[in-house]
Design a protein around this motif. Structure first.
Motif, PDB file in Angstrom:
ATOM      1  N   MET A 110       0.808  -1.215   0.000  1.00  0.00           N
ATOM      2  CA  MET A 110       0.000   0.000   0.000  1.00  0.00           C
ATOM      3  C   MET A 110       0.841   1.266   0.000  1.00  0.00           C
ATOM      4  SD  MET A 110      -3.503   0.386   2.201  1.00  0.00           S
ATOM      5  CE  MET A 110      -4.230  -1.108   1.530  1.00  0.00           C
ATOM      6  N   ASN A 111       2.123   1.126   0.407  1.00  0.00           N
ATOM      7  CA  ASN A 111       3.032   2.276   0.412  1.00  0.00           C
ATOM      8  C   ASN A 111       4.099   2.180  -0.671  1.00  0.00           C
ATOM      9  OD1 ASN A 111       2.489   4.032   3.075  1.00  0.00           O
ATOM     10  ND2 ASN A 111       2.126   1.871   3.534  1.00  0.00           N
ATOM     11  N   GLY A 112       3.948   1.223  -1.591  1.00  0.00           N
ATOM     12  CA  GLY A 112       4.815   1.164  -2.756  1.00  0.00           C
ATOM     13  C   GLY A 112       6.251   0.768  -2.472  1.00  0.00           C
ATOM     14  N   VAL A 113       6.474  -0.057  -1.416  1.00  0.00           N
ATOM     15  CA  VAL A 113       7.831  -0.499  -1.112  1.00  0.00           C
ATOM     16  C   VAL A 113       7.873  -2.028  -1.132  1.00  0.00           C
ATOM     17  CG1 VAL A 113       8.341   1.583   0.202  1.00  0.00           C
ATOM     18  CG2 VAL A 113       7.448  -0.424   1.414  1.00  0.00           C
ATOM     19  N   VAL A 114       9.018  -2.589  -0.760  1.00  0.00           N
ATOM     20  CA  VAL A 114       9.217  -4.034  -0.747  1.00  0.00           C
ATOM     21  C   VAL A 114       9.147  -4.528   0.686  1.00  0.00           C
ATOM     22  CG1 VAL A 114      10.853  -5.900  -1.250  1.00  0.00           C
ATOM     23  CG2 VAL A 114      10.627  -3.964  -2.834  1.00  0.00           C
ATOM     24  N   GLY A 115       8.451  -5.622   0.919  1.00  0.00           N
ATOM     25  CA  GLY A 115       8.399  -6.232   2.240  1.00  0.00           C
ATOM     26  C   GLY A 115       8.491  -7.730   2.149  1.00  0.00           C
ATOM     27  N   HIS A 116       9.328  -8.324   2.987  1.00  0.00           N
ATOM     28  CA  HIS A 116       9.515  -9.776   2.987  1.00  0.00           C
ATOM     29  C   HIS A 116       9.099 -10.352   4.333  1.00  0.00           C
ATOM     30  CE1 HIS A 116      11.046 -13.730   2.175  1.00  0.00           C
ATOM     31  NE2 HIS A 116      11.953 -13.666   3.136  1.00  0.00           N
ATOM     32  N   LYS A 117       8.114 -11.243   4.308  1.00  0.00           N
ATOM     33  CA  LYS A 117       7.775 -12.041   5.486  1.00  0.00           C
ATOM     34  C   LYS A 117       8.558 -13.342   5.400  1.00  0.00           C
ATOM     35  CE  LYS A 117       4.860 -15.225   6.059  1.00  0.00           C
ATOM     36  NZ  LYS A 117       5.621 -16.173   6.925  1.00  0.00           N
ATOM     37  N   PRO A 118       9.573 -13.532   6.247  1.00  0.00           N
ATOM     38  CA  PRO A 118      10.393 -14.734   6.131  1.00  0.00           C
ATOM     39  C   PRO A 118       9.634 -15.988   6.560  1.00  0.00           C
ATOM     40  CG  PRO A 118      11.529 -12.990   7.350  1.00  0.00           C
ATOM     41  CD  PRO A 118      10.090 -12.588   7.232  1.00  0.00           C
ATOM     42  N   SER A 119      10.190 -17.124   6.196  1.00  0.00           N
ATOM     43  CA  SER A 119       9.696 -18.385   6.739  1.00  0.00           C
ATOM     44  C   SER A 119       9.801 -18.357   8.258  1.00  0.00           C
ATOM     45  CB  SER A 119      10.521 -19.558   6.204  1.00  0.00           C
ATOM     46  OG  SER A 119      10.360 -19.725   4.822  1.00  0.00           O
TER      47      SER A 119
END
Length: 527
Positions: free
Chosen positions: A237-246
């Motif tokens: 929603m804010n136009g960035v990258v996000g990673h939810k790890p295992s």
């Protein structure tokens, strides 16, 4: 699919096999005051560095040749927070020790004894991550007293890697696990965080401040946390990258919990390379950091390929016709790059939706009691409920604490009914991803991360029907949101998910997708 370590990924990324750097923006951001200058390079300026687009490898190359110092970079971000954050209220606290940490990094750079790719890089932390030298509140006045006795395990790793802990970001109070109708990005401690793309729009949650701060170029990277959607939705929603790890890749020790069965912290940045480098530090795999240090000697030179990759597109038309049209355009771009895109519908979603919330109630009661016992203030959930009733400031946006009350009455985690729910959740969520990938021979499943940001409204609460994060979140599998484009000038992300501990493969694929879509645009702070 063969699993690769994060270390292998970092070496590959930095050797140039999958990434050339951050996408190149085609548009300039307006300054928050409407003056028309690029947002991150208008005022304050850092000569030779565009804070909107610079990557960690580029910064480290400048620090290595002496043309940039961590002190100058950290100072630029602190000045930018002072200038820009009043528009979006994303940063709760800046760290009084940040400049000392930057000076120590500069000394290491001069000696040639740097600690890795994050040495001297400013990092913002979501304010549910324990820091011994700054408050950690989860957005609640109940925790606004003395800081925790010790850092979260992930903060220890960041400090050991030489990162500059720049400050703490606002969040949806208690990570959006208090009221039945919460407003994302609001907390009693920090007020309402606003979306930098349109200030009356919501940033999603619960890692609201981390994502909004990155969109506004207030830090190089940030840390978020997720139980289900709380990293990837704000990223989208804010136009960035996000990673939810295992689950288990990043230690949850010292992070305010919802559920040990699903919670994880994870990295957020404006590009995949910075996200991957941050994961290398956060990861319990120490070899990842050393691989990143070796790889920094080679700046990436060509984009990674999508040729032959098989991606399953889960369209989710319920997010609206315009989002669906964006997914159609995204699929065409990926196909033109040589990927095979097939439409899929992961099974068992209705049953997952029925079971997840009741299981989380039981787990929250158990885990929040254990956490509160380590802090000053309310010592358990029952005392926390009473605190909220007695403090009107906790009710200024919404008064409800229905989830707290339901959790207090929920079955314990030794109850056979609860144990059956969690066992079925784990089984069906993993099968949802595993069977879909196996049946179609996929490298990843893709879906829209989010709808366009809704208007912020305390009386109504969130308008958030976003099911795409659930399969990976419940299964403990990795997911990654990269910018896909915009609807009415509001960012929409593409969520990629894969099987257990396939974080490396997912980040490598995400880097290639990021380059092909080239969808990032800086915010314009529309009123």
């Amino acid at each position: 699919m063969r699993k690769r370590s994060v270390a292998t990924l970092i070496a590959a990324l930095l050797a140039g096999s999958t990434l050339t750097g951050a996408p190149n923006p085609r548009a300039e951001a307006a300054a928050p005051d409407g003056g028309g200058a690029p947002a991150a390079t208008g005022s304050p300026r850092l000569p030779g560095v565009d804070l909107d687009t610079v990557t960690i490898p580029q910064l480290q190359a400048r620090m290595a040749d002496g043309s940039l110092t961590s002190s100058a970079l950290t100072s630029a971000y602190l000045r930018r927070i002072k200038a820009v954050d009043p528009k979006i209220d994303a940063v709760l606290h800046t760290n009084p020790a940040a400049m000392r940490q930057a000076a120590a990094s500069d000394a290491r750079h001069r000696r040639g004894s740097t600690r890795g790719p994050l040495d001297g890089i400013p990092v913002l932390l979501k304010d549910n991550v324990n820091t011994r030298d700054m408050p950690t509140t989860a957005g609640s006045l109940a925790l606004a007293g003395a800081p925790p006795d010790r850092d979260a395990a992930l903060v220890t790793r960041l400090r050991k890697a030489g990162a500059v802990v720049l400050g703490k970001t606002n969040l949806s109070e208690w990570a959006n696990f208090r009221a039945a109708k919460p407003t994302s990005g609001w907390s009693a401690v920090g007020g309402q965080t606003r979306n930098p793309y349109a200030l009356h729009r919501n940033p999603c949650g619960s890692s609201s401040g981390s994502a909004a701060a990155l969109a506004a170029s207030l830090s190089q990277v940030a840390i978020g946390t997720e139980t289900d959607g709380s990293i990837v939705c704000p990223a989208g929603m804010n136009g960035v990258v996000g990673h939810k790890p295992s689950l288990g890749v990043v230690s949850q020790a010292g992070v305010v919990p919802i559920s040990a069965e699903q919670d994880t912290a994870g990295p957020m940045a404006r590009n995949v390379i910075d996200t991957a480098l941050t994961l290398a530090v956060l990861s319990e795999d120490d070899t990842a950091r050393h691989a990143g240090l070796r790889g920094l000697q080679a700046e990436p030179t060509r984009p990674g390929g999508l040729h032959g990759k098989r991606i399953g597109l889960w369209r989710l038309p319920r997010l609206g016709a315009e989002v669906d049209a964006l997914m159609t355009r995204t699929a065409k771009k990926l196909r033109r790059a040589g990927a095979e895109v097939v439409e899929v519908t992961p099974p068992y979603q209705k049953r997952l939706a029925e079971l997840e919330f009741p299981a989380l109630l039981s787990e929250f009661h158990r885990d929040i009691n254990a956490y509160l016992a380590t802090r000053q203030g309310p010592r358990n959930l029952a005392e926390l409920i009473e605190f909220n009733r007695d403090h009107p400031a906790e009710q200024t946006c919404f008064a409800g604490q229905e989830l707290f009350e339901q959790a207090l009455a929920a079955p314990g985690t030794t109850d056979p009914e609860y144990r059956a729910m969690r066992a079925e959740l784990t089984d069906l969520s993993r099968r949802s991803v595993d069977e879909t990938m196996a049946d179609h021979g996929l490298d990843a499943i893709a879906a829209p991360t989010n709808p366009p940001a809704w208007t912020t409204d305390c009386a109504r609460g969130d308008n958030d029907v976003i099911p795409s994060s659930t399969p990976a979140a419940v299964a403990g599998y990795p997911s990654l949101s990269v910018p896909a484009g915009s609807v009415d000038k509001l960012p929409v992300g593409l969520l990629l998910m894969a099987g257990d501990h396939q974080d490396a493969e997912l980040l490598a694929l995400g880097a290639a997708v990021e380059r092909r879509l080239d969808a990032w645009r800086p915010p314009r702070y529309l009123p």
